[in-house]
Design a protein around this motif. Structure first.
Motif, short mmCIF file in Angstrom:
data_model
loop_
_atom_site.label_atom_id
_atom_site.label_comp_id
_atom_site.label_asym_id
_atom_site.label_seq_id
_atom_site.Cartn_x
_atom_site.Cartn_y
_atom_site.Cartn_z
N HIS A 406 0.81 -1.21 0.00
CA HIS A 406 0.00 0.00 0.00
C HIS A 406 0.85 1.27 0.00
CE1 HIS A 406 -3.14 2.75 1.89
NE2 HIS A 406 -3.78 2.24 0.85
N SER A 407 2.18 1.11 0.03
CA SER A 407 3.09 2.26 0.02
C SER A 407 2.96 3.02 -1.30
CB SER A 407 4.53 1.80 0.19
OG SER A 407 4.68 1.01 1.34
N LYS A 408 3.25 4.33 -1.24
CA LYS A 408 3.17 5.17 -2.44
C LYS A 408 4.43 6.04 -2.50
CE LYS A 408 -1.37 5.08 -0.62
NZ LYS A 408 -2.00 4.10 -1.40
N SER A 409 5.28 5.76 -3.49
CA SER A 409 6.51 6.54 -3.61
C SER A 409 6.99 6.53 -5.05
CB SER A 409 7.61 5.98 -2.69
OG SER A 409 7.97 4.66 -3.08
N LEU A 410 7.83 7.50 -5.34
CA LEU A 410 8.44 7.62 -6.67
C LEU A 410 9.84 8.16 -6.48
CD1 LEU A 410 8.36 7.87 -9.81
CD2 LEU A 410 7.37 10.16 -9.49
N THR A 411 10.84 7.45 -6.99
CA THR A 411 12.22 7.94 -6.94
C THR A 411 12.72 8.17 -8.35
OG1 THR A 411 13.06 5.65 -6.82
CG2 THR A 411 12.79 6.84 -4.75
N ILE A 412 13.43 9.28 -8.52
CA ILE A 412 13.99 9.68 -9.81
C ILE A 412 15.51 9.73 -9.68
CG2 ILE A 412 14.08 11.50 -11.55
CD1 ILE A 412 11.40 10.06 -11.38
N ASP A 413 16.19 8.87 -10.41
CA ASP A 413 17.65 8.80 -10.34
C ASP A 413 18.06 8.56 -8.88
OD1 ASP A 413 17.60 9.19 -13.08
OD2 ASP A 413 17.85 11.35 -12.92
N ASP A 414 19.00 9.33 -8.35
CA ASP A 414 19.46 9.10 -6.98
C ASP A 414 19.36 10.34 -6.10
OD1 ASP A 414 20.25 6.36 -7.29
OD2 ASP A 414 22.00 7.06 -8.43
N ASP A 415 18.53 11.31 -6.52
CA ASP A 415 18.56 12.57 -5.78
C ASP A 415 17.19 13.12 -5.43
OD1 ASP A 415 20.09 14.72 -4.66
OD2 ASP A 415 19.49 15.97 -6.35
N VAL A 416 16.13 12.66 -6.11
CA VAL A 416 14.81 13.25 -5.93
C VAL A 416 13.78 12.15 -5.73
CG1 VAL A 416 13.01 14.70 -6.95
CG2 VAL A 416 15.41 15.27 -7.33
N ALA A 417 12.81 12.41 -4.84
CA ALA A 417 11.76 11.43 -4.57
C ALA A 417 10.47 12.14 -4.19
CB ALA A 417 12.19 10.48 -3.44
N VAL A 418 9.38 11.39 -4.28
CA VAL A 418 8.08 11.84 -3.79
C VAL A 418 7.52 10.72 -2.92
CG1 VAL A 418 5.69 12.44 -4.38
CG2 VAL A 418 7.57 13.30 -5.77
N ILE A 419 6.93 11.10 -1.80
CA ILE A 419 6.29 10.12 -0.92
C ILE A 419 5.04 10.77 -0.35
CG2 ILE A 419 7.58 10.78 1.17
CD1 ILE A 419 7.76 7.71 1.77
N GLY A 420 4.00 9.99 -0.12
CA GLY A 420 2.78 10.57 0.41
C GLY A 420 1.61 9.62 0.34
N SER A 421 0.42 10.19 0.13
CA SER A 421 -0.81 9.39 0.15
C SER A 421 -1.35 9.09 -1.24
CB SER A 421 -1.90 10.13 0.95
OG SER A 421 -2.30 11.32 0.27
N SER A 422 -0.77 9.68 -2.27
CA SER A 422 -1.34 9.62 -3.61
C SER A 422 -0.92 8.38 -4.38
CB SER A 422 -0.94 10.88 -4.41
OG SER A 422 -1.49 10.82 -5.71
N ASN A 423 -1.91 7.64 -4.85
CA ASN A 423 -1.65 6.57 -5.80
C ASN A 423 -1.44 7.19 -7.18
OD1 ASN A 423 -2.24 4.30 -3.97
ND2 ASN A 423 -4.32 5.12 -4.03
N MET A 424 -0.97 6.37 -8.11
CA MET A 424 -0.89 6.81 -9.51
C MET A 424 -2.09 6.23 -10.24
SD MET A 424 2.99 6.93 -10.83
CE MET A 424 4.19 8.07 -10.13
N ASP A 425 -3.26 6.73 -9.90
CA ASP A 425 -4.47 6.30 -10.57
C ASP A 425 -5.40 7.48 -10.75
OD1 ASP A 425 -5.51 6.68 -8.03
OD2 ASP A 425 -6.55 4.77 -7.95
N MET A 426 -6.40 7.30 -11.59
CA MET A 426 -7.30 8.39 -11.93
C MET A 426 -8.09 8.89 -10.73
SD MET A 426 -8.58 7.15 -15.69
CE MET A 426 -7.41 6.47 -16.87
#
Length: 488
Positions: A406-426
């Motif tokens: 149920h975790s929600k995260s996005l990492t870009i390369d090795d320096d930037v990330a997003v974490i929170g409550s948002s899924n990647m869905d409509m």
């Protein structure tokens, strides 16, 4: 006989005329200010099942908050923007890439708080450990505790959390609580939870209540999906986890042996004020109470770290899909690798195109989802995208059952990330109120990569060869669910 024939003909003509009016009106009304895919889905529903389609459209066809709540959101956005525009939110890390600075500016224009420096953010990936950590932090509260969770239940797993709230209230700490109405009503321990909040003297309110007899109503499937905790304006927690047992106490989950896996982040530093601002804006939306004394942006203090963080709220109260635009900006900026963790992955055309384009540029892309589905429609809609992703080169990791990742995260390369409550869905892009935190800092991303490595060890890779063996019935279900997912 003549009369009967006339009556039958009259009814046929009436039905034909009404049906024609519905179809013409739908073409005029439905596509206005709506994404083409959503408009087409609604038009298909109305054309194939006119009366039921119209009823559904009238019930859930408006993806926006009521006008009164939108005005409140706009007012609080303007206040926060003007108040924070010239304030110092810590020292930012040097040498930010141009695309990152532009992305932060876009977020700001869409309603986000300023990028804040000098923050510390520590990941907690153990479910019970995060509940216990929040309880311990509440135990040190001196002025106020702000609690806002999509699901909030007083049960055995959360006993420490609620006991800490009771003790805080008993020593004079102000306890404010927000919980989503529809997500909690009728669920186990709902009445007991509210009774316990009353007994401790907490000031609590339901978010987006569907109570027409009390004059409170909006589209019933709008949700406030945020999860956050703020203590004294100095410490905050945010992420994907609800305050409930890892089974959600639902008999069907317990029978299947399902347990949820989540991520929370413990945050210190100037960005805590931004998280608090999201809570206070939601509090104002539901209560008309403005708590400006508890959002003193001029007195924010540096934390023990040097991460750059920006809080990005999103939802139907904003004019644009803030979280989707954030994700798109990051995906298009990636140069080496993208790792997405999203339990419900139902992308729109732009997001799917951004991911496949990244693969074609040579960026390594991985997607983590659950092998087991807890929501049938979303599960099948998500599966309908697997073939396109696999063919593009995305590595799909399926977290092994009986656990729901149920975790929600996005990492870009090795320096930037997003974490929170948002899924990647409509749903998260258009219907849910969400909170996301953009983080720049290699140390945080390194810790998040370590969690991703753990997820990978507990997952199996889905291959193109395996996918080609899917039975026809699964393909049909997937495609039908994909069509209905656009009904927004």
């Amino acid at each position: 006989m003549v009369s009967i024939t006339f009556d039958a003909t009259w009814w046929v003509v009436t039905i034909f005329v009404v049906d024609l009016i519905i179809r013409i009106t739908a073409i005029i009304v439905v596509p206005r200010n709506r994404r083409p895919t959503a408009a087409m889905a609604w038009l298909l529903a109305i054309y194939f099942i006119p009366f039921i389609g119209v009823l559904l459209f009238l019930l859930i066809g408006n993806p926006r908050l009521p006008r009164k709540l939108r005005r409140k959101q706009a007012a609080i956005n303007e206040y926060l923007h003007d108040t924070s525009d010239s304030l110092d939110f810590g020292t930012l890390r040097p040498n930010a890439p141009h695309w990152f600075t532009a992305l932060v500016g876009m977020n700001r224009n869409l309603g986000a708080m300023p990028l804040a420096g000098d923050n510390d953010a520590r990941i907690i990936h153990d479910y019970q450990e995060s509940l216990d950590a929040m309880a311990e932090a509440i135990g040190r509260a001196e002025r106020y505790v702000h609690v806002e969770f999509y699901i909030l239940q007083s049960d055995a797993a959360t006993e420490g959390f609620f006991r800490a709230l009771e003790q805080a209230a008993a020593r004079g700490v102000v306890v404010r609580v927000l919980l989503d109405h529809w997500a909690n009503r009728g669920k186990p321990f709902y009445k007991q939870t509210l009774a316990r909040l009353d007994a401790m003297g907490a000031r609590w309110h339901l978010l987006l209540p569907v109570q027409p007899l009390k004059g409170k109503y909006q589209r019933p499937d709008l949700r406030n999906h945020r999860k956050l905790l703020v203590i004294d304006g100095d410490l905050a927690y945010m992420g994907s986890q609800n305050v409930t047992d890892s089974t959600y106490n639902l008999p069907k989950n317990i029978r299947r042996g399902l347990h949820w896996v989540d991520l929370m982040v413990r945050v210190q530093g100037p960005v805590v004020a931004s998280i608090n601002a999201v809570f206070l804006s939601d509090w104002y939306s539901e209560t008309d109470e403005i708590l400006t004394e508890e959002i003193d942006l001029a007195s924010v203090t540096s934390g023990p770290g040097d991460l750059d963080c920006q809080i990005v709220p999103s939802g139907p109260g904003f004019d644009f899909q803030n979280n989707l635009k954030l994700f798109l900006g990051l995906l298009l900026a990636a140069e080496e690798k993208i790792i997405i963790v999203s339990p419900y992955f139902v992308p729109d055309e732009a997001l799917l195109l951004a991911i496949t384009t990244a693969c074609q540029k040579g960026v390594h892309v991985e997607l983590f989802v659950s092998e087991e589905g807890d929501q049938a429609m979303v599960y099948h809609a998500q599966r309908s995208y697997y073939e396109a992703l696999l063919r593009a080169g995305v590595k799909i990791w399926m977290y092994r059952r009986p656990y729901i990742l149920h975790s929600k995260s996005l990492t870009i390369d090795d320096d930037v990330a997003v974490i929170g409550s948002s899924n990647m869905d409509m749903r998260s892009f258009g219907l849910n109120l969400e909170i996301s935190m953009l983080v720049r800092g290699d140390e945080f991303v390194r810790d998040l990569h370590a969690v991703e490595d753990m997820y990978r060890d507990l997952s199996r890779e889905l291959t193109v060869e395996e996918w080609r063996k899917q039975p026809l019935r699964s393909t049909v279900l997937d495609n039908l669910a994909r069509l209905t997912s656009a009904l927004q």
